[in-house]
Design an enzyme around this catalytic site. Structure first.
Site, PDB file in Angstrom:
ATOM      1  N   SER A  55     -13.489  19.700 -54.508  1.00  0.00           N
ATOM      2  CA  SER A  55     -12.982  20.355 -53.306  1.00  0.00           C
ATOM      3  C   SER A  55     -11.737  19.664 -52.735  1.00  0.00           C
ATOM      4  O   SER A  55     -10.749  19.510 -53.416  1.00  0.00           O
ATOM      5  CB  SER A  55     -14.097  20.453 -52.270  1.00  0.00           C
ATOM      6  OG  SER A  55     -13.703  21.275 -51.209  1.00  0.00           O
ATOM      7  N   HIS A  56     -11.827  19.214 -51.491  1.00  0.00           N
ATOM      8  CA  HIS A  56     -10.670  18.622 -50.816  1.00  0.00           C
ATOM      9  C   HIS A  56     -10.538  17.125 -51.078  1.00  0.00           C
ATOM     10  O   HIS A  56      -9.628  16.489 -50.562  1.00  0.00           O
ATOM     11  CB  HIS A  56     -10.808  18.871 -49.318  1.00  0.00           C
ATOM     12  CG  HIS A  56     -12.135  18.400 -48.809  1.00  0.00           C
ATOM     13  ND1 HIS A  56     -13.295  19.075 -49.089  1.00  0.00           N
ATOM     14  CD2 HIS A  56     -12.489  17.314 -48.110  1.00  0.00           C
ATOM     15  CE1 HIS A  56     -14.313  18.412 -48.561  1.00  0.00           C
ATOM     16  NE2 HIS A  56     -13.855  17.347 -47.953  1.00  0.00           N
ATOM     17  N   LYS A  65     -20.221  21.805 -60.040  1.00  0.00           N
ATOM     18  CA  LYS A  65     -21.273  22.524 -59.329  1.00  0.00           C
ATOM     19  C   LYS A  65     -21.649  23.773 -60.106  1.00  0.00           C
ATOM     20  O   LYS A  65     -20.828  24.343 -60.828  1.00  0.00           O
ATOM     21  CB  LYS A  65     -20.850  22.861 -57.893  1.00  0.00           C
ATOM     22  CG  LYS A  65     -19.444  23.403 -57.734  1.00  0.00           C
ATOM     23  CD  LYS A  65     -19.051  23.533 -56.254  1.00  0.00           C
ATOM     24  CE  LYS A  65     -17.651  24.114 -56.145  1.00  0.00           C
ATOM     25  NZ  LYS A  65     -17.240  24.448 -54.796  1.00  0.00           N
ATOM     26  N   ASP A  82      -7.556  24.373 -49.617  1.00  0.00           N
ATOM     27  CA  ASP A  82      -7.901  23.056 -50.168  1.00  0.00           C
ATOM     28  C   ASP A  82      -7.862  23.042 -51.696  1.00  0.00           C
ATOM     29  O   ASP A  82      -7.424  24.005 -52.321  1.00  0.00           O
ATOM     30  CB  ASP A  82      -9.278  22.614 -49.653  1.00  0.00           C
ATOM     31  CG  ASP A  82     -10.400  23.428 -50.270  1.00  0.00           C
ATOM     32  OD1 ASP A  82     -10.153  24.596 -50.626  1.00  0.00           O
ATOM     33  OD2 ASP A  82     -11.525  22.897 -50.411  1.00  0.00           O
ATOM     34  N   ASP A 117      -9.905  23.478 -54.197  1.00  0.00           N
ATOM     35  CA  ASP A 117     -10.494  24.561 -54.996  1.00  0.00           C
ATOM     36  C   ASP A 117     -10.375  25.924 -54.313  1.00  0.00           C
ATOM     37  O   ASP A 117     -10.973  26.905 -54.768  1.00  0.00           O
ATOM     38  CB  ASP A 117     -11.954  24.250 -55.319  1.00  0.00           C
ATOM     39  CG  ASP A 117     -12.813  24.097 -54.081  1.00  0.00           C
ATOM     40  OD1 ASP A 117     -12.282  23.709 -53.027  1.00  0.00           O
ATOM     41  OD2 ASP A 117     -14.031  24.380 -54.150  1.00  0.00           O
ATOM     42  N   ASP A 143     -11.391  27.222 -51.395  1.00  0.00           N
ATOM     43  CA  ASP A 143     -12.394  27.889 -50.563  1.00  0.00           C
ATOM     44  C   ASP A 143     -12.198  27.622 -49.066  1.00  0.00           C
ATOM     45  O   ASP A 143     -12.742  28.341 -48.237  1.00  0.00           O
ATOM     46  CB  ASP A 143     -13.826  27.566 -51.008  1.00  0.00           C
ATOM     47  CG  ASP A 143     -14.135  26.082 -51.046  1.00  0.00           C
ATOM     48  OD1 ASP A 143     -13.230  25.273 -50.752  1.00  0.00           O
ATOM     49  OD2 ASP A 143     -15.285  25.737 -51.384  1.00  0.00           O
ATOM     50  N   ARG A 144     -11.410  26.606 -48.735  1.00  0.00           N
ATOM     51  CA  ARG A 144     -11.192  26.333 -47.300  1.00  0.00           C
ATOM     52  C   ARG A 144      -9.872  26.921 -46.824  1.00  0.00           C
ATOM     53  O   ARG A 144      -8.967  27.160 -47.626  1.00  0.00           O
ATOM     54  CB  ARG A 144     -11.137  24.832 -47.050  1.00  0.00           C
ATOM     55  CG  ARG A 144     -12.438  24.149 -47.315  1.00  0.00           C
ATOM     56  CD  ARG A 144     -12.363  22.694 -46.901  1.00  0.00           C
ATOM     57  NE  ARG A 144     -13.685  22.094 -47.101  1.00  0.00           N
ATOM     58  CZ  ARG A 144     -14.119  21.028 -46.482  1.00  0.00           C
ATOM     59  NH1 ARG A 144     -13.356  20.416 -45.609  1.00  0.00           N
ATOM     60  NH2 ARG A 144     -15.318  20.549 -46.710  1.00  0.00           N
ATOM     61  N   GLU A 189     -18.172  28.054 -41.390  1.00  0.00           N
ATOM     62  CA  GLU A 189     -18.493  26.697 -40.966  1.00  0.00           C
ATOM     63  C   GLU A 189     -17.293  26.094 -40.255  1.00  0.00           C
ATOM     64  O   GLU A 189     -16.147  26.489 -40.505  1.00  0.00           O
ATOM     65  CB  GLU A 189     -18.790  25.821 -42.184  1.00  0.00           C
ATOM     66  CG  GLU A 189     -19.970  26.272 -43.003  1.00  0.00           C
ATOM     67  CD  GLU A 189     -20.347  25.204 -44.018  1.00  0.00           C
ATOM     68  OE1 GLU A 189     -21.160  24.334 -43.660  1.00  0.00           O
ATOM     69  OE2 GLU A 189     -19.824  25.216 -45.134  1.00  0.00           O
ATOM     70  N   SER A 216     -16.002  23.422 -40.840  1.00  0.00           N
ATOM     71  CA  SER A 216     -15.218  22.611 -41.781  1.00  0.00           C
ATOM     72  C   SER A 216     -14.186  23.462 -42.530  1.00  0.00           C
ATOM     73  O   SER A 216     -14.028  23.326 -43.730  1.00  0.00           O
ATOM     74  CB  SER A 216     -16.160  21.912 -42.749  1.00  0.00           C
ATOM     75  OG  SER A 216     -17.055  22.846 -43.329  1.00  0.00           O
ATOM     76  N   LYS A 264     -17.182  30.503 -49.675  1.00  0.00           N
ATOM     77  CA  LYS A 264     -16.158  30.633 -48.657  1.00  0.00           C
ATOM     78  C   LYS A 264     -14.829  30.877 -49.362  1.00  0.00           C
ATOM     79  O   LYS A 264     -14.680  30.552 -50.547  1.00  0.00           O
ATOM     80  CB  LYS A 264     -16.111  29.415 -47.751  1.00  0.00           C
ATOM     81  CG  LYS A 264     -15.959  28.092 -48.448  1.00  0.00           C
ATOM     82  CD  LYS A 264     -16.140  26.973 -47.424  1.00  0.00           C
ATOM     83  CE  LYS A 264     -16.041  25.616 -48.071  1.00  0.00           C
ATOM     84  NZ  LYS A 264     -17.272  24.836 -47.950  1.00  0.00           N
TER      85      LYS A 264
HETATM   86  C1  G1P Z   1     -18.629  19.209 -45.991  1.00  0.00           C
HETATM   87  C2  G1P Z   1     -18.621  20.131 -44.804  1.00  0.00           C
HETATM   88  C3  G1P Z   1     -19.504  21.326 -45.059  1.00  0.00           C
HETATM   89  C4  G1P Z   1     -19.067  22.024 -46.348  1.00  0.00           C
HETATM   90  C5  G1P Z   1     -19.011  21.022 -47.471  1.00  0.00           C
HETATM   91  C6  G1P Z   1     -18.455  21.641 -48.742  1.00  0.00           C
HETATM   92  O1  G1P Z   1     -19.938  18.721 -46.233  1.00  0.00           O
HETATM   93  O2  G1P Z   1     -19.025  19.459 -43.646  1.00  0.00           O
HETATM   94  O3  G1P Z   1     -19.449  22.196 -43.971  1.00  0.00           O
HETATM   95  O4  G1P Z   1     -19.945  23.057 -46.673  1.00  0.00           O
HETATM   96  O5  G1P Z   1     -18.191  19.916 -47.128  1.00  0.00           O
HETATM   97  O6  G1P Z   1     -17.148  22.109 -48.578  1.00  0.00           O
HETATM   98  P1  G1P Z   1     -20.450  17.277 -45.719  1.00  0.00           P
HETATM   99  O7  G1P Z   1     -19.488  16.268 -46.270  1.00  0.00           O
HETATM  100  O8  G1P Z   1     -20.384  17.321 -44.238  1.00  0.00           O
HETATM  101  O9  G1P Z   1     -21.851  17.162 -46.257  1.00  0.00           O
HETATM  102 ZN    ZN Z   2     -13.344  23.356 -51.253  1.00  0.00          ZN
END
Ligand code: G1P
Ligand code: ZN
Length: 545
Positions: free
Chosen positions: A114-115, A127, A279, A281, A283-284, A365, A367, A378
Site C-alpha cells: 500500500s502506502h 494479500k 497511494d 496501490d 486504493d486511497r 475510512e 485513512s 476502496k
Molecule cells: C491502516 C488504516 C486502515 C486501513 C489499512 C489498510 O491500518 O488505518 O483504515 O484499512 O491501513 O489500508 P492500520 O495501520 O491502522 O492497522
Molecule cells: Zn493502499
C-alpha cells in the site's frame, strides 16, 4: 519441458496477515522459501486448486515482478486452470477487485504494501482477495496463518520466466496464462458509473485546472488513461505518473506531508481548482479544493449526501458504513437519507459482507479510503471521479460543497495522531491497561472534561455472525467529543499508536475553526487517561492527519 518440483520447507514465524495482508521488509520476503510458504498456505487454504482461476498483479514496487513469476510457477504446479496477469505484473488494488469480479476468478493475489515505501530496503506485501473481489475475511486470514504454521512443502514448476510485457495468452505447465491490459476493464467500469461526457466538458472547456499526483505509484497509468486520454484533461494533469520500484524514494501516501508537490499547486498565487492524490496501490485518495484540505471523513459524508448526482447511484443508496474511528459525519447523512449506517472495525475486509448482502452501497475510512459496491476494495480514482461528477453537476467548487455540507449537517472536526516506531511491548501494555480500565472510566474527570462512557470496541458481523473483539478503545466525553485508541496492524517495524479524535459542532459560526485547536482539550484528556507520555516516552505525535 517443465517439471513440477516438491520443495521441502519449514514454517517461518510471524506470517500472520494484519489489517491488510502480510507486510514485511523486502529482506524478510526475499529469504529462500518465505514468499513460497505464504503462497502455498493460500493455496492450501483454498483446498483443491485444480482447474481454479486466479488473478495476480501488484503495485509495481521492488520484487513485484519476481513475485509474479514465482506465483505463476506455483499456481501451475498446484493445478490452477487459468492465471490472469496484469501487463508488466501490474494491477491497482481496485482494478484487481474489478477483474476478479468481471472474469469470475476464484480470487486474486495482490502484491503491495500500500502506502508503505518500496525498494530493496523498504517494504513488500501480499494479500489474497476472494471470489467477491474483496480482501479475505478474518476467518480466511486465520486459516492461511494456520497453514503457515504447519507447512512442510510447496509445489513449484521448474520453468523459464514468462513474458509479462505482452498482452495475450500463453500456457505454463498445462495452465492457461492470459496477460491483460491492467487499465482497460477498470476504466470501462468507471465510465459506466460516472457521467464522462459532462466531466469531460468540465476538464476540457472550462477554466478548470486540476492535478492528480500518482506519487510514482501504480495509479499513474490509470489516471493518465482516464483523466487525460478519455476525459481530455490537459497533458501534465497527472504528475509523478510513471510507476517506479521505489516510488521515487518517497512514501506513496496521499497526505499533506507526502504529496508536497500537489499541495504546493493547490495553494499560492494561482491555486488549482481541484487536486487529488492516490497511494502505492491506488486504493486511497486525498482530495483538495483550492487552498482547502478535505478531511477523508468529510469527503465520505459529502459523497454519500450527493450520490444522487452521479448516474451510477441515481437509484439511491441501500445503506452506508464507516470504520469505527472514522468521524460520525456519515451517520448524519444516513439519518437524513433514512438509510442504515453500519460501524465496522478498521480494515476494508469488514465491508465485504455488507456489500455482498446488499446492505450498503458506499463506505469508507478516515485513512483516506472511500469506495462503493462497484468493487470490493476502496478506490482512489473512483473517489476523484465522484468528486468531479459532483462538482460538474452542482456547478460549485469543492470548497463550497464542503462548507454547505457543514452548514446543513453540522461539522465533525476530526484528527488522527500517530506515534510511530514505539516499543511494541510498551504499546501493547498501554492498550491492555486501557482495555482493562475502560468499563470503569465513566464518570471520571479528565482535565476539563468528564468521561461519559468508554469501551473496547467489538463487532458482530450482521451477515455471518462472526465476532471481532479488541478493535480499539473508545472514550466518549461529556462535550460530545470522542477519542479512540488502537495499534496499527499494517506496520513492519515496532508499533504505531493511533489516537483518533472527533467533535461535533452545530453552531454555524463555528464551522471554520482550526481543527487541532478545537480538539486540543479532548486530545490532552485522552493522552492523560492512556498515559501516552509514560508508556511511549513521546510528548507529541510523529504524524497528524
Ligand atoms: C491502516 C488504516 C486502515 C486501513 C489499512 C489498510 O491500518 O488505518 O483504515 O484499512 O491501513 O489500508 P492500520 O495501520 O491502522 O492497522
Ligand atoms: Zn493502499
Amino acid at each position: 519441458m517443465s517439471t513440477t518440483k516438491t520443495i521441502h520447507t519449514r514454517p517461518f514465524a510471524g506470517q500472520k496477515p494484519g489489517t491488510s495482508g502480510l507486510r514485511k521488509k523486502v529482506a524478510e520476503f526475499t529469504q529462500a522459501h518465505y514468499l513460497e510458504n505464504f503462497v502455498q498456505a493460500i493455496f492450501n487454504m483454498l483446498g483443491d486448486c485444480r482447474g481454479k482461476r486466479l488473478a495476480v498483479g501488484g503495485d509495481g514496487r521492488y520484487y513485484n515482478r519476481q513475485a509474479v513469476q514465482i506465483i505463476a510457477r506455483m499456481a501451475a504446479a498446484n493445478g490452477f486452470g487459468k492465471l490472469l496477469i496484469g501487463r508488466d505484473g501490474l494491477f491497482s488494488t481496485p482494478a484487481m477487485s474489478c477483474v476478479i469480479r468481471k472474469y469470475a476468478t476464484d480470487g486474486g493475489i495482490i502484491l503491495s504494501a500500500s502506502h508503505n515505501p518500496g525498494g530493496p530496503d523498504a517494504d513488500f506485501g501480499i494479500k489474497f482477495n476472494g471470489a467477491n473481489g474483496g480482501p479475505a475475511p478474518e476467518s480466511a486470514g486465520e486459516a492461511i496463518y494456520r497453514q503457515t504454521l504447519s507447512i512442510d512443502k510447496y509445489l513449484i514448476l521448474d520453468s523459464e520466466d514468462i513474458e509479462l510485457g505482452r498482452i495475450g495468452k500463453t500456457e505454463l505447465g498445462g495452465m492457461e496464462i492470459e496477460i491483460i491490459d491492467p487499465v482497460a476493464d477498470y476504466a470501462g467500469l468507471m465510465a459506466s458509473i460516472f457521467d464522462f461526457d459532462k466531466i469531460s466538458q468540465l476538464l476540457v472547456n472550462r477554466r478548470f485546472h486540476m492535478c492528480f499526483d500518482a506519487m510514482h505509484a501504480v495509479t499513474g497509468p490509470y489516471a493518465r488513461e482516464i483523466l487525460e486520454d478519455r476525459l481530455g484533461a490537459k497533458p501534465g494533469t497527472v504528475i509523478n505518473g510513471v510507476p517506479d520500484e521505489s516510488f521515487g524514494g518517497g512514501h506513496p501516501d496521499p497526505n499533506l506531508v507526502q504529496a508536497r508537490e500537489l499541495v504546493d499547486r493547490m495553494n499560492g498565487d494561482a491555486p488549482l481548482a481541484f487536486g487529488a492524490a492516490s497511494d502505492g496501490d491506488g486504493d486511497r485518495n486525498m482530495v483538495l479544493g483550492s487552498g482547502f484540505y478535505i478531511n477523508p471523513c468529510d469527503s465520505l459524508a459529502v459523497l454519500a449526501a450527493n450520490a444522487g448526482l452521479v448516474p451510477g447511484y441515481g437509484e439511491g443508496l441501500a445503506g452506508v458504513a464507516r470504520s469505527m474511528p472514522t468521524s460520525r459525519a456519515l451517520d448524519r447523512v444516513a439519518q437524513s437519507l433514512e438509510i442504515p449506517c453500519y460501524e465496522t472495525p478498521t480494515g476494508w475486509k469488514f465491508f465485504g459482507n455488507l456489500m455482498d448482502a446488499g446492505k450498503i452501497t458506499i463506505c469508507g475510512e478516515e485513512s483516506f479510503g472511500t469506495g462503493s459496491n462497484h468493487v470490493r476494495e476502496k478506490d482512489g480514482l473512483w473517489a476523484v471521479l465522484f468528486w468531479l461528477n459532483i462538482i460538474v453537476e452542482s456547478r460549485k467548487p469543492a470548497r463550497s460543497i464542503v462548507r454547505e455540507h457543514w452548514q446543513r449537517f453540522g461539522r465533525d472536526y476530526f484528527t488522527r495522531h500517530d506515534f510511530e516506531g514505539i516499543d511494541s511491548a510498551r504499546a501493547a501494555e498501554m492498550i491492555e491497561r486501557l482495555r482493562e480500565r475502560a468499563s470503569g472510566l465513566a464518570g471520571e474527570r479528565a482535565g476539563e472534561l468528564r468521561i461519559q462512557a468508554a469501551d473496547d470496541f467489538a463487532y458482530t458481523d450482521p451477515v455471518d455472525g462472526s465476532a471481532s473483539t479488541g478493535q480499539g478503545v473508545r472514550i466518549f466525553f461529556d462535550d460530545g467529543s470522542r477519542a479512540v485508541f488502537r495499534l496499527s496492524g499494517t506496520g513492519t517495524a515496532n508499533a504505531t499508536l493511533r489516537l483518533y479524535c472527533d467533535k461535533y459542532e452545530t453552531d454555524p459560526s463555528l464551522m471554520e475553526l482550526d481543527t487541532q485547536r478545537t480538539l486540543a482539550q479532548s486530545l490532552q484528556a485522552a493522552g492523560e487517561i492512556a498515559g501516552i507520555a509514560e508508556f511511549t516516552g513521546r510528548t507529541a505525535p510523529d504524524v497528524i492527519t
